[in-house]
Every structure is written in structure tokens, then in C-alpha cells.
Design a protein around this motif. Structure first.
Motif, mmCIF file in Angstrom:
data_model
loop_
_atom_site.group_PDB
_atom_site.id
_atom_site.type_symbol
_atom_site.label_atom_id
_atom_site.label_comp_id
_atom_site.label_asym_id
_atom_site.label_seq_id
_atom_site.Cartn_x
_atom_site.Cartn_y
_atom_site.Cartn_z
ATOM 1 N N PRO A 1 -14.194 -7.865 -5.056
ATOM 2 C CA PRO A 1 -14.579 -7.516 -3.760
ATOM 3 C C PRO A 1 -13.558 -6.707 -2.933
ATOM 4 C CG PRO A 1 -15.850 -9.561 -3.655
ATOM 5 C CD PRO A 1 -14.855 -9.352 -4.394
ATOM 6 N N LEU A 2 -13.301 -5.824 -2.531
ATOM 7 C CA LEU A 2 -11.590 -4.706 -1.759
ATOM 8 C C LEU A 2 -12.019 -5.003 -0.446
ATOM 9 C CD1 LEU A 2 -10.518 -3.601 -5.217
ATOM 10 C CD2 LEU A 2 -10.034 -5.588 -4.248
ATOM 11 N N ARG A 3 -11.399 -4.445 -0.573
ATOM 12 C CA ARG A 3 -11.186 -3.826 1.009
ATOM 13 C C ARG A 3 -10.211 -2.910 1.507
ATOM 14 N NH1 ARG A 3 -8.503 -6.165 4.833
ATOM 15 N NH2 ARG A 3 -7.301 -8.011 4.707
ATOM 16 N N ARG A 4 -10.111 -2.324 2.364
ATOM 17 C CA ARG A 4 -8.793 -0.970 2.424
ATOM 18 C C ARG A 4 -8.492 -1.248 2.999
ATOM 19 N NH1 ARG A 4 -8.839 5.842 2.877
ATOM 20 N NH2 ARG A 4 -6.452 5.259 3.622
ATOM 21 N N ALA A 5 -6.867 -2.299 2.868
ATOM 22 C CA ALA A 5 -5.817 -2.816 3.792
ATOM 23 C C ALA A 5 -4.937 -1.993 4.417
ATOM 24 C CB ALA A 5 -5.515 -4.191 3.320
ATOM 25 N N ALA A 6 -4.715 -0.743 3.600
ATOM 26 C CA ALA A 6 -3.477 -0.258 3.841
ATOM 27 C C ALA A 6 -3.512 1.494 3.586
ATOM 28 C CB ALA A 6 -2.039 -0.633 3.677
ATOM 29 N N VAL A 7 -2.324 2.162 3.550
ATOM 30 C CA VAL A 7 -2.100 2.967 3.647
ATOM 31 C C VAL A 7 -0.752 3.399 3.097
ATOM 32 C CG1 VAL A 7 -2.272 6.141 4.183
ATOM 33 C CG2 VAL A 7 -4.226 4.106 4.692
ATOM 34 N N ALA A 8 -0.830 4.003 2.132
ATOM 35 C CA ALA A 8 0.545 3.840 1.545
ATOM 36 C C ALA A 8 1.339 4.817 2.247
ATOM 37 C CB ALA A 8 0.685 4.497 0.382
ATOM 38 N N ALA A 9 2.238 5.507 1.915
ATOM 39 C CA ALA A 9 3.312 6.931 2.411
ATOM 40 C C ALA A 9 2.786 8.126 2.504
ATOM 41 C CB ALA A 9 5.102 6.846 2.170
ATOM 42 N N ASP A 10 2.158 7.931 0.739
ATOM 43 C CA ASP A 10 1.947 8.871 0.506
ATOM 44 C C ASP A 10 0.754 9.296 0.655
ATOM 45 O OD1 ASP A 10 0.712 7.576 -1.467
ATOM 46 O OD2 ASP A 10 1.314 7.847 -3.213
ATOM 47 N N GLY A 11 -0.407 8.569 1.438
ATOM 48 C CA GLY A 11 -1.320 8.425 1.390
ATOM 49 C C GLY A 11 -2.393 7.690 0.274
ATOM 50 N N ALA A 12 -1.913 7.135 0.316
ATOM 51 C CA ALA A 12 -2.992 6.371 -1.107
ATOM 52 C C ALA A 12 -3.519 5.463 -0.090
ATOM 53 C CB ALA A 12 -2.305 5.938 -2.072
ATOM 54 N N PRO A 13 -4.037 4.989 -0.567
ATOM 55 C CA PRO A 13 -5.134 3.668 0.446
ATOM 56 C C PRO A 13 -4.815 2.572 -0.089
ATOM 57 C CG PRO A 13 -7.151 4.668 -1.582
ATOM 58 C CD PRO A 13 -5.286 5.756 -1.416
ATOM 59 N N VAL A 14 -4.550 1.490 0.042
ATOM 60 C CA VAL A 14 -4.245 -0.120 -0.494
ATOM 61 C C VAL A 14 -4.804 -1.082 -0.178
ATOM 62 C CG1 VAL A 14 -2.719 -1.537 -0.064
ATOM 63 C CG2 VAL A 14 -1.478 0.744 0.015
ATOM 64 N N TYR A 15 -6.028 -1.262 -1.449
ATOM 65 C CA TYR A 15 -6.506 -2.462 -1.231
ATOM 66 C C TYR A 15 -6.140 -3.818 -1.300
ATOM 67 C CZ TYR A 15 -9.515 1.653 -1.714
ATOM 68 O OH TYR A 15 -9.629 3.182 -1.487
ATOM 69 N N ALA A 16 -7.272 -4.890 -0.792
ATOM 70 C CA ALA A 16 -6.945 -6.270 -0.680
ATOM 71 C C ALA A 16 -8.212 -7.519 -1.425
ATOM 72 C CB ALA A 16 -5.849 -6.505 0.403
ATOM 73 N N GLU A 17 -8.214 -8.265 -1.653
ATOM 74 C CA GLU A 17 -8.717 -8.509 -1.583
ATOM 75 C C GLU A 17 -9.177 -9.743 -0.133
ATOM 76 O OE1 GLU A 17 -10.786 -11.365 -4.749
ATOM 77 O OE2 GLU A 17 -8.463 -10.996 -5.735
ATOM 78 N N PRO A 18 -10.795 -9.354 0.828
ATOM 79 C CA PRO A 18 -10.922 -10.240 1.627
ATOM 80 C C PRO A 18 -10.839 -11.761 1.194
ATOM 81 C CG PRO A 18 -13.085 -8.902 0.667
ATOM 82 C CD PRO A 18 -11.482 -8.570 -0.438
ATOM 83 N N ASP A 19 -10.183 -11.668 2.584
ATOM 84 C CA ASP A 19 -9.674 -13.816 1.936
ATOM 85 C C ASP A 19 -11.133 -14.194 2.435
ATOM 86 O OD1 ASP A 19 -9.299 -13.792 4.859
ATOM 87 O OD2 ASP A 19 -7.211 -13.997 4.563
ATOM 88 N N GLY A 20 -11.425 -14.318 3.597
ATOM 89 C CA GLY A 20 -12.880 -15.005 4.537
ATOM 90 C C GLY A 20 -12.511 -15.546 5.806
ATOM 91 N N GLN A 21 -11.735 -15.958 6.007
ATOM 92 C CA GLN A 21 -10.319 -16.886 7.377
ATOM 93 C C GLN A 21 -10.252 -15.566 8.320
ATOM 94 O OE1 GLN A 21 -7.318 -18.803 5.837
ATOM 95 N NE2 GLN A 21 -8.964 -19.777 4.443
#
Length: 187
Positions: A21-41
Motif C-alpha cells: 500500500p502506498l500514499r503520495r508523500a511528496a513531489v520531487a523537483a521535476d514534479g514526479a510524485p514520491v510515494y511511501a508506505e503508510p506507517d499506520g501511526q
């Protein structure tokens, strides 16, 4: 190339790859999305950073010292070691020269800039569920708590976050030998 989570899922379907499971966590300088696993906390109260450091120091003592040599439960586990270490910091040491600005991102030929929507820099490891100290079992949320403590105590600001490295810029360095020793032990 920017890619939505649904596109990542489509690319993984029919393969042996399992996309967590992923969530969009950030955006790189070139506009690309950065995804991270939700940590549930994310909704849990933030632990006290100094309390975490104290707990870890006591756990280390359990492994490294005989029971009669351990810090009593009602004493700060950094107190006596910091006093001993401070005794080795000579009066000639210019505390204004302790540390310094040596940020890795500034020394590299290429640096990737990633923008993360956060209330404060110390929140970034938790938002990205950063596993930088996974060998020590430290979560992104615990990094957030310790970094908040360092920010409150030393004015530390997160400036670099790589796969296994984070760097802080400290604006309020310790001004005494005991303060330098305590900061070193906490780190």
C-alpha cells in the motif's frame, strides 16, 4: 517520468512483484510524485524524543554493563557519562569551532531536491516512513520525535535525507563542555 499509483499497480500486475500500500508523500523537483508506505501511526501522539533517547541508553546499558554499574532508574543515563566525557574536553577547545557546516548535499556534484509538504522539517522522516536506521529498529516516527527534541534543544533543522543518512544544521550549539558531551552522547 511521473507515475500515478494506479499506473504502478498496473505495471506490477501479472508479475511476481507485490506493490505494498502506498500514499503520495511528496513531489520531487521535476514534479514526479514520491510515494511511501503508510506507517499506520500518523494519528498517534508523537513520542517524546528525549524519552526515546533515554530508553535506548538504558537498553544499551542493559547489554553493556553489569547490573551494579548501571545508572539508577531515577537518574538521567546521560548525566554521569556526560560529566566524565566533559572532563576530557580541554579548556582550550573553542566551542565555536565544534561541529561546522559539512552538508553532504553541498559537496556532491548532483543533488536531488524533493519537496515534502510538512509543518516542520523534523516531520519529513515520518511522512516518508523513512527507514534510514532500520538496522537499529528505528521508525520514521521515532526519527520525527528525536529530531523534534534536537530542534527544540539545539535549533537543529533537517537539511539532507538520503537512503541511510540524515544531516542537520544546528543553530544553537552547546556552549559548555558538559553540553557538548551530552549532545555527543544523545547522538
Amino acid at each position: 517520468m511521473a507515475m500515478a499509483i494506479s499506473e504502478l499497480q498496473r505495471l506490477c500486475s501479472g508479475t511476481d512483484l507485490v506493490l505494498p500500500p502506498l500514499r503520495r508523500a511528496a513531489v520531487a523537483a521535476d514534479g514526479a510524485p514520491v510515494y511511501a508506505e503508510p506507517d499506520g501511526q500518523a494519528d498517534a501522539p508523537l513520542p517524546d524524543g528525549r524519552a526515546l533517547l533515554t530508553r535506548w541508553a538504558r537498553e544499551d546499558e542493559q547489554q553493556l554493563r553489569a547490573p551494579d554499574a548501571r545508572t539508577p532508574a531515577d537518574e538521567d543515563p546521560f548525566g554521569t557519562p556526560a560529566r566524565r566525557l566533559a572532563g576530557h574536553i580541554t579548556a582550550e577547545v573553542d566551542l565555536d569551532r565544534v561541529g561546522g557546516t559539512c552538508i553532504a548535499a553541498l559537496r556532491q556534484e548532483h543533488t536531488v531536491l524533493c519537496l515534502v509538504r510538512a509543518d516542520h522539517g523534523c516531520d519529513v522522516p515520518a511522512l516518508l516512513n523513512w527507514p534510514g536506521a532500520c538496522n537499529d529498529g528505528m521508525t520514521g516516527r521515532q526519527h520525527q520525535a528525536v529530531l523534534r527534541h534536537f530542534h527544540e534543544r539545539y535549533g537543529a533543522e533537517l537539511v539532507t535525507l538520503e537512503s541511510q543518512l540524515l544531516e542537520l544544521l544546528v543553530t544553537r550549539r552547546p556552549r559548555t563542555a558538559h553540553g557538548v558531551a551530552t549532545a555527543a552522547l544523545e547522538h
